[in-house]
Design an enzyme around this catalytic site. Sequence first.
Site, PDB file in Angstrom:
ATOM      1  CG  ASN A  88      56.891  -0.908 -24.230  1.00 46.37           C
ATOM      2  OD1 ASN A  88      57.087   0.304 -24.318  1.00 46.37           O
ATOM      3  ND2 ASN A  88      56.361  -1.627 -25.199  1.00 46.37           N
ATOM      4  NE  ARG A 145      59.130   0.217 -28.073  1.00 47.12           N
ATOM      5  CZ  ARG A 145      58.013   0.829 -28.434  1.00 47.12           C
ATOM      6  NH1 ARG A 145      56.989   0.868 -27.598  1.00 47.12           N
ATOM      7  NH2 ARG A 145      57.917   1.384 -29.625  1.00 47.12           N
ATOM      8  CG  HIS A 157      57.361  -0.355 -35.425  1.00 46.95           C
ATOM      9  ND1 HIS A 157      56.631   0.228 -36.445  1.00 46.95           N
ATOM     10  CD2 HIS A 157      56.654  -0.151 -34.295  1.00 46.95           C
ATOM     11  CE1 HIS A 157      55.522   0.747 -35.944  1.00 46.95           C
ATOM     12  NE2 HIS A 157      55.514   0.537 -34.637  1.00 46.95           N
ATOM     13  NE  ARG A 209      51.709   7.268 -34.608  1.00 43.82           N
ATOM     14  CZ  ARG A 209      52.584   6.330 -34.241  1.00 43.82           C
ATOM     15  NH1 ARG A 209      53.792   6.332 -34.734  1.00 43.82           N
ATOM     16  NH2 ARG A 209      52.241   5.406 -33.384  1.00 43.82           N
ATOM     17  CD  GLU A 211      57.640  -4.361 -30.888  1.00 44.51           C
ATOM     18  OE1 GLU A 211      56.422  -4.511 -30.655  1.00 44.51           O
ATOM     19  OE2 GLU A 211      58.136  -3.284 -31.216  1.00 44.51           O
TER      20      GLU A 211
END
Length: 421
Positions: A7, A91, A180, A241, A402
Amino acid sequence: MNILVINTGSSSLKYQLFNMETEAIIAKGNCDRIGIDGHIKHVPSNGKPTLKSDIPLPSHSEAINFVIRTLTGPEHGVIDSLSEISAVGHRVVHGGRKFAQSVLINDDVLKAIIACVRLAPLHIPANLMGIYACQKAIPAAPQVAVFDTAFHLAIPDYAHVYPIPYAYYDEHDIRRYGFHGTSHRYVSEKAIDYLGGNAEGMRLITCHLGNGASLAAIKDGKSIDTTMGATPLEGLPMGTRCGTVDAALVSVIAEIEGGLSIGEALEILNQESGVLGISGISSDFRDIMNIAEFNFDEAVEVEEIEDLELVHRSRLALDVFKYQIAKFIGSYIVALGGVDAIVFTAGVGENSPSIRRGICDWLKSFGIFIDGDKNGNAEGNGVTDVTEAGSSVAVLIIPTNEELIIARDTMKIVFSTESRK
Ligand code: AMP
């Protein structure tokens, strides 16, 4: 069969090596500050010592090479040779309109991923560097791409088309993609299993609340809406964010700051906003909570006035976060025609009873109630059911994984490709 999961971020690379017979992690770690100076942390699971070291990592390629040397080395290693890595799963943040599923990487796939750079200019170049570096370092191992966007690609058009001129959608692929996806997929599958195993008719709202945060509305096991958009800036307020705000703020902020470019104004919305922007403390929820829990009654010194302002702002940041989540949950109850379970996951969702409680407090009119004791004491790796007796909707905490989804997809694809040979 061992699968290496990679990742990559712009200056980081996280990895986990799985034994897929048991799905146990053989080793995991991360390289940070790639291209700046370099730091590696490597944790083997075979009793050998953890490695923490500052080493020069000028590029992702050097980082991958260092990881591989460490995985096979005498001091911290867990395998004897690279031939013990059967495949690598990557990923990949954006798969555009092309990838609704994970895929074996070949030249055509690489071209299609490169075409997505425009949609995720900060992330895809780093993902590509990780892929190239692994192809070079472990050429015998098939490489698989697992896309953050894939799970959401089936979102119906009325939920993914933006009300902007249609040509942007039609000719430039601008739409809601969502992110996600592997996390929402993983926890929704776990929730469906827990709730009886039949996805048909099941209505879930999964809340991935970490530094990045998004919700997904899931019906019949499929994502039908999600809060992030064409980019990961849309939706919930996050660590740094802003989430959904008036789009005109880009030019308003640019003007207030004395004539910033669009990119610079967006940088403020991406890097300096969210709970960091409101609190002025940190993008880390634990830091904000520490300040928010300050007891006003004990503050007597005049010098603490400034601190008190920070306490107010920290509380406000958390209130905005909880309110926006609850508001989106309400809208997803409409989208789903009701809801059977709310699922909390990721750093904040898994670990913060007060955030979960604060969100659920907004949802009482839907018959959603969280149990105080179960919520306060929740811990563990499996599904934790924190539903209050009498609640008409289940409230679940499910730790996300994940990397495991990436490893499983990689194994499935490599096996099915090999069996077709
Ligand atoms: P993630 O991006 O999923 O790794 O989540 C990271 C976020 O989870 C950070 O903002 C952490 O402060 C937050 N977090 C982790 N543990 C806790 C906790 N016990 N309470 C509140 N927030 C937490």
